[in-house]
Design a protein around this motif. Structure first.
Motif, mmCIF file in Angstrom:
data_model
loop_
_atom_site.group_PDB
_atom_site.id
_atom_site.type_symbol
_atom_site.label_atom_id
_atom_site.label_comp_id
_atom_site.label_asym_id
_atom_site.label_seq_id
_atom_site.Cartn_x
_atom_site.Cartn_y
_atom_site.Cartn_z
ATOM 1 N N ILE A 76 0.844 -1.204 0.000
ATOM 2 C CA ILE A 76 0.000 0.000 0.000
ATOM 3 C C ILE A 76 0.874 1.247 0.000
ATOM 4 N N THR A 77 1.967 1.204 0.761
ATOM 5 C CA THR A 77 2.899 2.342 0.797
ATOM 6 C C THR A 77 3.541 2.550 -0.570
ATOM 7 N N ALA A 78 3.954 1.461 -1.214
ATOM 8 C CA ALA A 78 4.565 1.563 -2.543
ATOM 9 C C ALA A 78 3.590 2.164 -3.546
ATOM 10 N N MET A 79 2.338 1.720 -3.496
ATOM 11 C CA MET A 79 1.319 2.300 -4.375
ATOM 12 C C MET A 79 1.132 3.782 -4.061
ATOM 13 N N GLY A 80 1.166 4.110 -2.776
ATOM 14 C CA GLY A 80 0.992 5.503 -2.372
ATOM 15 C C GLY A 80 2.082 6.416 -2.898
ATOM 16 N N ALA A 278 -3.190 -3.465 -5.129
ATOM 17 C CA ALA A 278 -2.308 -2.302 -4.976
ATOM 18 C C ALA A 278 -1.060 -2.449 -5.846
ATOM 19 N N LEU A 279 -0.490 -3.647 -5.888
ATOM 20 C CA LEU A 279 0.708 -3.887 -6.693
ATOM 21 C C LEU A 279 0.411 -3.730 -8.185
ATOM 22 N N ILE A 280 -0.730 -4.245 -8.632
ATOM 23 C CA ILE A 280 -1.110 -4.126 -10.043
ATOM 24 C C ILE A 280 -1.315 -2.653 -10.415
ATOM 25 N N ILE A 281 -1.971 -1.903 -9.533
ATOM 26 C CA ILE A 281 -2.183 -0.471 -9.785
ATOM 27 C C ILE A 281 -0.851 0.253 -9.894
ATOM 28 N N LEU A 282 0.073 -0.069 -8.988
ATOM 29 C CA LEU A 282 1.407 0.533 -9.013
ATOM 30 C C LEU A 282 2.088 0.283 -10.361
ATOM 31 N N ILE A 283 2.056 -0.953 -10.812
ATOM 32 C CA ILE A 283 2.727 -1.321 -12.064
ATOM 33 C C ILE A 283 2.076 -0.632 -13.260
#
Length: 464
Positions: A76-80, A278-283
């Motif tokens: 979640i932090t990485a996505m943020g 969250a990881l997919i959104i980040l990518i």
């Protein structure tokens, strides 16, 4: 249910008292916890080398138990990170800032949202969803991050989890222990959860407002400065694209909620769905913004997320390691050295207290609250509540009434203490998402929860 206590039980109890004294005086408890593990190892095995090995093994056990929570916080932090750099987070929180006009509205709105989501999916996925979307909006409305964390704790890990009216995992455990239908426990818990929830949230809100006025609790929006975005990224994404991404992300998490309901995903499974999303959104966002550099940027954001996750959880691992020894963790770390018939240091202490007190309604209610508190000290909330049901059954038979109320009271006390409002390592997810000190959050929760438990216990005396 007689339990024979030995030196290990008394040593564990002594260190619990010392730990809480240190916390009361705002002292670090890491060394105390490590010393407690070492001392228990010496008395359990009689070997210094085994005691030293036990420290490492208990740490490994704690990390293994916490790894799922560390993962969700880190992702979640990485996505943020990418949402903040692009300014998408600012677009996402705009609708909520219209609702959260004041700190008062922010406190109650964030709490009610947390409670509703937690009722259906338990607090772990709710923390991620609320933290990513509503906390920045609450801070912008003037509510300190610590106040938002308190609201999330009390409404989610307190009210929703202690009643558990929808999923009914908690009442199923306690009703099995008490030998009564789960419906009786649920019905008996309604007035107790209601009064506990009202008292704790109102007292906490009063304390927050008072401390804000006196300056003891200050607003620090630097961690949530949603206007502080990377200029390079800002130039690569237009306002209209921000709105599109904000809508897509919001809809994606909404679909997650639908899937949780349709697929009956709760707890860890629901959290895993949120983390993977969250990881997919980040990518996807990173690939869209920086096609050629996407791979290296995604890795850097994930590393940043994990750096934050382990930085936050690092101080908690020694504490969690000690408290895990109160339950089944002792067996895996030091072997079968507890008395025959033991169900763990914490549960043994709870049974001993239950067998050592006289039986009447006031004593019965007080004892069940005490047993619930003690079994909650391991920080899980759920591990000892079946014991509370068993103790309630004994007291109910002796009194000739009140088994359901006593069971509900033990369940409530165990989950409020161990489920994520008092024990520091149990409330780490909320503290991490809100970027506040978990020990400060535990201290701020302590008074409202203590007052709530006292008043709820008194109410239970009249309902038995």
């Amino acid at each position: 249910m007689a339990v024979s206590l030995n030196s290990l039980h008394y040593i564990y109890l002594l260190f619990i008292i010392v730990i809480f004294l240190f916390m009361t005086f705002k002292k670090d408890i890491t060394i105390v916890c490590v010393l407690g593990i070492f001392t228990l190892g010496i008395f359990a095995t009689g070997s210094i080398s085994s005691a030293i090995t036990g420290i490492f093994s208990s740490f490994a056990l704690a990390i293994n138990e916490l790894i799922g929570t560390i993962l969700i916080i880190s992702l979640i932090t990485a996505m943020g990170v990418v949402l903040q750099k692009t300014g998408i987070n600012e677009t996402m929180v705009k609708p909520f800032t219209k609702l959260m006009k004041t700190p008062t509205l922010a406190y109650w709105i964030i709490g009610i949202f947390m409670m509703v989501i937690s009722l259906f999916f338990w607090p772990s996925p709710a923390v991620a969803l609320i933290g990513a979307i509503l906390v920045p909006a609450a801070v912008k409305a003037g509510l300190p991050a610590l106040g938002a964390a308190v609201a999330m704790n009390l409404f989610g890990h307190g009210i929703a989890l202690s009643g558990d009216f929808v999923i009914q995992g908690a009442p199923n455990l306690t009703s099995d222990g008490a030998g009564i239908p789960v419906g009786e426990v649920v019905s008996a818990s309604v007035p107790l959860v209601l009064i506990m929830g009202i008292v704790t949230t109102v007292v906490a809100f009063y304390m927050i407002k008072k401390d804000m006025k006196t300056g003891l609790l200050k607003l620090d929006s630097s961690e949530y400065d949603i206007n502080d975005t990377d200029r390079e990224f800002q130039s690569l994404i237009s306002p209209s694209l921000k709105k599109i991404f904000a809508i897509i992300i919001t809809l994606t998490f909404a679909i997650d909620i639908v899937l949780m309901y349709k697929l009956n995903l709760q707890g860890g499974d629901a959290t895993a769905l949120i983390g993977g999303t969250a990881l997919i959104i980040l990518i996807l966002i990173t690939v869209f913004i920086k096609k050629k550099e996407a791979s290296s940027l995604v890795i850097s954001y994930i590393v940043e997320g994990f750096t934050f996750g382990f930085k936050v959880f690092g101080p908690v691992i020694p504490i969690a390691a000690f408290f895990f020894l109160g339950d089944s963790g002792f067996l895996s770390v030091f072997g079968e050295v507890l008395p025959k018939g033991s169900s763990g240091l914490v549960n043994d202490l709870g049974v001993f207290i239950a067998n050592a007190v006289p039986l009447n309604a006031p004593i019965g209610a007080t004892t069940l609250t005490t047993v619930g508190i003690i079994t909650g000290l391991d920080g899980s909330g759920f591990s000892g509540i079946s014991l509370a049901g068993s103790v309630a059954k004994i007291f109910g038979i002796a009194l000739g009434r009140g088994t359901a109320t006593l069971t509900a009271l033990g369940q409530l006390a165990g989950i409020w203490v161990g489920g994520g409002t008092i024990i520091p390592w149990a409330l780490i997810p909320v503290a991490a998402i809100c970027k506040v000190d978990p020990f400060e959050l535990a201290r701020r929760n302590f008074k409202p929860v203590a007052i709530g438990l006292v008043i709820t216990t008194i109410l239970a005396m009249f309902l038995i």
